[in-house]
Design a protein around this motif. Structure first.
Motif, PDB file in Angstrom:
ATOM      1  N   GLU A 138      40.351 -14.879 -11.061  1.00 14.33           N
ATOM      2  CA  GLU A 138      39.157 -14.049 -10.920  1.00 14.33           C
ATOM      3  C   GLU A 138      39.482 -12.618 -11.336  1.00 14.33           C
ATOM      4  O   GLU A 138      40.541 -12.090 -11.025  1.00 14.33           O
ATOM      5  CB  GLU A 138      38.660 -14.059  -9.467  1.00 14.33           C
ATOM      6  CG  GLU A 138      38.117 -15.401  -9.027  1.00 14.33           C
ATOM      7  CD  GLU A 138      37.421 -15.332  -7.675  1.00 14.33           C
ATOM      8  OE1 GLU A 138      37.394 -14.234  -7.083  1.00 14.33           O
ATOM      9  OE2 GLU A 138      36.903 -16.367  -7.224  1.00 14.33           O
ATOM     10  N   THR A 139      38.559 -11.969 -12.049  1.00 11.13           N
ATOM     11  CA  THR A 139      38.777 -10.601 -12.541  1.00 11.13           C
ATOM     12  C   THR A 139      37.519  -9.778 -12.331  1.00 11.13           C
ATOM     13  O   THR A 139      36.473 -10.071 -12.909  1.00 11.13           O
ATOM     14  CB  THR A 139      39.122 -10.602 -14.049  1.00 11.13           C
ATOM     15  OG1 THR A 139      38.114 -11.336 -14.748  1.00 11.13           O
ATOM     16  CG2 THR A 139      40.470 -11.229 -14.301  1.00 11.13           C
ATOM     17  N   PHE A 140      37.620  -8.736 -11.491  1.00 11.51           N
ATOM     18  CA  PHE A 140      36.463  -7.885 -11.220  1.00 11.51           C
ATOM     19  C   PHE A 140      36.870  -6.413 -11.219  1.00 11.51           C
ATOM     20  O   PHE A 140      37.970  -6.055 -10.812  1.00 11.51           O
ATOM     21  CB  PHE A 140      35.834  -8.224  -9.866  1.00 11.51           C
ATOM     22  CG  PHE A 140      35.248  -9.604  -9.812  1.00 11.51           C
ATOM     23  CD1 PHE A 140      34.015  -9.868 -10.378  1.00 11.51           C
ATOM     24  CD2 PHE A 140      35.941 -10.646  -9.227  1.00 11.51           C
ATOM     25  CE1 PHE A 140      33.486 -11.139 -10.348  1.00 11.51           C
ATOM     26  CE2 PHE A 140      35.416 -11.925  -9.193  1.00 11.51           C
ATOM     27  CZ  PHE A 140      34.177 -12.166  -9.763  1.00 11.51           C
ATOM     28  N   TYR A 164      32.202  -3.411  -8.841  1.00  9.44           N
ATOM     29  CA  TYR A 164      31.396  -4.438  -9.500  1.00  9.44           C
ATOM     30  C   TYR A 164      31.232  -5.588  -8.517  1.00  9.44           C
ATOM     31  O   TYR A 164      32.182  -6.283  -8.194  1.00  9.44           O
ATOM     32  CB  TYR A 164      32.083  -4.909 -10.780  1.00  9.44           C
ATOM     33  CG  TYR A 164      31.331  -5.959 -11.569  1.00  9.44           C
ATOM     34  CD1 TYR A 164      30.127  -5.648 -12.196  1.00  9.44           C
ATOM     35  CD2 TYR A 164      31.842  -7.251 -11.700  1.00  9.44           C
ATOM     36  CE1 TYR A 164      29.445  -6.602 -12.926  1.00  9.44           C
ATOM     37  CE2 TYR A 164      31.164  -8.210 -12.426  1.00  9.44           C
ATOM     38  CZ  TYR A 164      29.962  -7.878 -13.045  1.00  9.44           C
ATOM     39  OH  TYR A 164      29.279  -8.830 -13.767  1.00  9.44           O
ATOM     40  N   LYS A 165      30.028  -5.776  -8.037  1.00 12.39           N
ATOM     41  CA  LYS A 165      29.763  -6.782  -7.015  1.00 12.39           C
ATOM     42  C   LYS A 165      29.974  -8.187  -7.565  1.00 12.39           C
ATOM     43  O   LYS A 165      29.443  -8.537  -8.612  1.00 12.39           O
ATOM     44  CB  LYS A 165      28.329  -6.627  -6.506  1.00 12.39           C
ATOM     45  CG  LYS A 165      27.966  -7.616  -5.413  1.00 12.39           C
ATOM     46  CD  LYS A 165      26.512  -7.422  -4.990  1.00 12.39           C
ATOM     47  CE  LYS A 165      26.123  -8.468  -3.951  1.00 12.39           C
ATOM     48  NZ  LYS A 165      24.707  -8.321  -3.554  1.00 12.39           N
ATOM     49  N   LYS A 166      30.733  -8.976  -6.824  1.00 12.96           N
ATOM     50  CA  LYS A 166      30.959 -10.356  -7.247  1.00 12.96           C
ATOM     51  C   LYS A 166      29.646 -11.134  -7.174  1.00 12.96           C
ATOM     52  O   LYS A 166      28.966 -11.112  -6.154  1.00 12.96           O
ATOM     53  CB  LYS A 166      32.006 -11.019  -6.359  1.00 12.96           C
ATOM     54  CG  LYS A 166      32.229 -12.484  -6.709  1.00 12.96           C
ATOM     55  CD  LYS A 166      33.281 -13.136  -5.829  1.00 12.96           C
ATOM     56  CE  LYS A 166      33.414 -14.613  -6.178  1.00 12.96           C
ATOM     57  NZ  LYS A 166      34.448 -15.298  -5.386  1.00 12.96           N
ATOM     58  N   THR A 218      26.982 -14.207  -6.864  1.00 10.51           N
ATOM     59  CA  THR A 218      26.937 -15.493  -6.190  1.00 10.51           C
ATOM     60  C   THR A 218      26.852 -16.587  -7.245  1.00 10.51           C
ATOM     61  O   THR A 218      26.581 -16.310  -8.422  1.00 10.51           O
ATOM     62  CB  THR A 218      25.714 -15.588  -5.271  1.00 10.51           C
ATOM     63  OG1 THR A 218      24.523 -15.521  -6.080  1.00 10.51           O
ATOM     64  CG2 THR A 218      25.707 -14.450  -4.262  1.00 10.51           C
ATOM     65  N   TYR A 231      30.839 -16.478 -12.651  1.00  8.31           N
ATOM     66  CA  TYR A 231      31.104 -16.517 -11.206  1.00  8.31           C
ATOM     67  C   TYR A 231      32.429 -15.858 -10.867  1.00  8.31           C
ATOM     68  O   TYR A 231      32.559 -15.212  -9.811  1.00  8.31           O
ATOM     69  CB  TYR A 231      31.072 -17.968 -10.737  1.00  8.31           C
ATOM     70  CG  TYR A 231      31.314 -18.146  -9.261  1.00  8.31           C
ATOM     71  CD1 TYR A 231      30.424 -17.613  -8.318  1.00  8.31           C
ATOM     72  CD2 TYR A 231      32.430 -18.850  -8.807  1.00  8.31           C
ATOM     73  CE1 TYR A 231      30.648 -17.778  -6.960  1.00  8.31           C
ATOM     74  CE2 TYR A 231      32.658 -19.030  -7.449  1.00  8.31           C
ATOM     75  CZ  TYR A 231      31.762 -18.488  -6.533  1.00  8.31           C
ATOM     76  OH  TYR A 231      31.985 -18.653  -5.185  1.00  8.31           O
ATOM     77  N   ILE A 232      33.427 -15.983 -11.734  1.00  2.00           N
ATOM     78  CA  ILE A 232      34.749 -15.395 -11.452  1.00  2.00           C
ATOM     79  C   ILE A 232      34.943 -14.038 -12.134  1.00  2.00           C
ATOM     80  O   ILE A 232      36.010 -13.448 -12.052  1.00  2.00           O
ATOM     81  CB  ILE A 232      35.879 -16.345 -11.889  1.00  2.00           C
ATOM     82  CG1 ILE A 232      35.877 -16.530 -13.412  1.00  2.00           C
ATOM     83  CG2 ILE A 232      35.793 -17.674 -11.169  1.00  2.00           C
ATOM     84  CD1 ILE A 232      37.104 -17.238 -13.948  1.00  2.00           C
ATOM     85  N   GLY A 233      33.904 -13.544 -12.841  1.00  2.00           N
ATOM     86  CA  GLY A 233      34.006 -12.231 -13.463  1.00  2.00           C
ATOM     87  C   GLY A 233      34.557 -12.228 -14.872  1.00  2.00           C
ATOM     88  O   GLY A 233      34.799 -11.162 -15.445  1.00  2.00           O
TER      89      GLY A 233
END
Length: 408
Positions: A197-199, A203-205, A207, A389-391
């Motif tokens: 996952e990369t955010f 930056y809001k994850k 849903t 979903y995982i950015g």
């Protein structure tokens, strides 16, 4: 202290990859031109350079579970600009083809889909099924080309929907749905084990619902990312043809659903029965939608076929998977149109034989869907949803248009 990584090359996998479209992968000398040139490749962990390295090393597990092979829309720019002619775009296409074959069982169908020598088996199965139905029904009604009392051609007299065609295709649909379900599970399990996952901070994850809505809105309905993958009139034609073909399928799916719901729902709710009564007059709204869908299919197919015939061999190379899919959709479309024309013309032998071929081609399109290139409708959509979903991909439209990927 540095960590030692053990690499176990799968040389057989490299050979298979070369056979299904990655023949030039060993020409790559890792200049990274492909990743720099790709308009879709994210700045973090870009493709297709890493895929070229993994392919040369024979790292099968990393490649078949690589989410980025599904984010590529195969525009061919990387192959066109490659100074060594390694054709990275063809490699990613070959990887997708291998994934179709191996993602879900029964694996034998994937093997059949991989070579034209197995085409007689793929076509022979539905030909035998519908020929059997034709012979049995003909024996019951006393004619191979039965007409109504007023001399009209009604395909339901030979291939009744309620106790032959609909149950058969219903079982096929259940089989395909189960296979896709297993394929999606295998795909996501592979992503979970290999994709991080990369955010960006702040930056809001999203849903899962956000990711699904964004993918359907931008990638499926609008083809937003696909439209960013354009650098020539031929690419524009490809995007346009793909989108037109998609909406042709949507129109035909709506028609089929209305007829099926009316046929079976009419057994419980009588007023529904006339809605799906076939054959329908040409002015019937459902028939109009069906003919609009046919026009869209022919238009989209023409654009895609012309583009493939005229494509620069340095940019992309067509393979059997490409032509199998185009060929089957052409047969579905032309036999569907022909069945209507011959029915209206009252030419019973041609009408019934054309309709028979139409049923055979529809079976080939649907029953083998999880192992064909058309399976990308499900698998690519799943990958795009998971990537958002995982950015790995952005959620909102502006970021999609600018193709900006944010990472921590």
């Amino acid at each position: 202290m540095s960590k030692t990584i053990k690499i176990e090359p799968n040389l057989q996998f490299v050979k298979e990859l070369q056979e299904v479209g990655g023949a030039d992968l060993k020409k790559c000398y890792q200049c990274a031109t492909c990743s720099v040139a790709c308009p879709m490749s994210p700045a973090d962990n870009p493709y297709p350079r890493k895929e070229m390295v993994w392919a040369q090393w024979g790292l099968k597990d990393k490649l078949v579970n690589d989410i980025d092979i599904w984010l590529c829309h195969n525009c061919g720019t990387c192959s066109e600009l490659c100074p060594r002619g390694a054709k990275p775009g063809d490699l990613l296409a070959a990887l997708r083809n291998m994934t179709y074959r191996k993602l879900v069982k029964p694996a034998i169908i994937g093997e059949w889909m991989s070579s034209p020598k197995h085409l007689p088996i793929l076509a022979g199965i539905p030909m035998a099924i519908f020929a059997f139905i034709w012979m049995i029904r003909a024996a019951l009604v006393g004619s191979f080309f039965p007409l109504t009392e007023d001399g009209k051609i009604v395909y339901g007299n030979l291939f009744p929907g309620d106790f032959t065609i609909d149950p058969l295709f219903g079982l096929v649909a259940i089989f395909v749905a189960i296979c896709f379900g297993l394929g999606i599970k295998n795909m996501i399990d592979g992503f979970k084990a290999n994709v991080t996952e990369t955010f960006v901070i702040g930056y809001k994850k999203p849903t899962l619902k956000d990711a699904i809505i964004a993918t359907i809105k931008y990638d499926v309905l609008q083809h937003s990312r696909f439209k960013n993958c354009v650098d020539s009139p031929a690419d524009e034609e490809r995007v346009k043809g793909h989108q037109i073909l998609f909406y042709g399928f949507v129109a035909c799916a709506i028609v089929t659903s209305i007829v099926a719901v009316a046929l079976w729902g009419g057994k419980v709710i009588p007023w529904l029965a006339p809605v799906g009564h076939t054959p329908m007059p040409l002015w019937h709204p459902v028939k109009i939608l069906a003919n609009v869908g046919a026009v869209l299919l022919v238009t989209g197919l023409t654009l895609l076929t012309r583009r493939r015939l005229n494509s620069d061999t340095k940019k992309s190379v067509s393979n059997y998977y490409d032509w199998y899919l185009l060929g089957v959709i052409w047969v579905v479309t032309l036999t569907g149109i022909g069945a209507q024309v011959f029915r209206l013309a009252g030419v019973a032998p041609l009408a019934f034989f054309t309709y028979y071929l139409h049923l055979v081609s529809i079976f080939m399109l649907i029953a083998y869907l999880p192992w064909s290139k058309l399976g990308h409708l499900v698998y690519r959509t799943t990958a795009l949803i998971y990537a958002r979903y995982i950015g790995r991909l952005p959620i909102d439209e502006k970021l999609i248009e600018d193709d900006k990927i944010f990472v921590i």
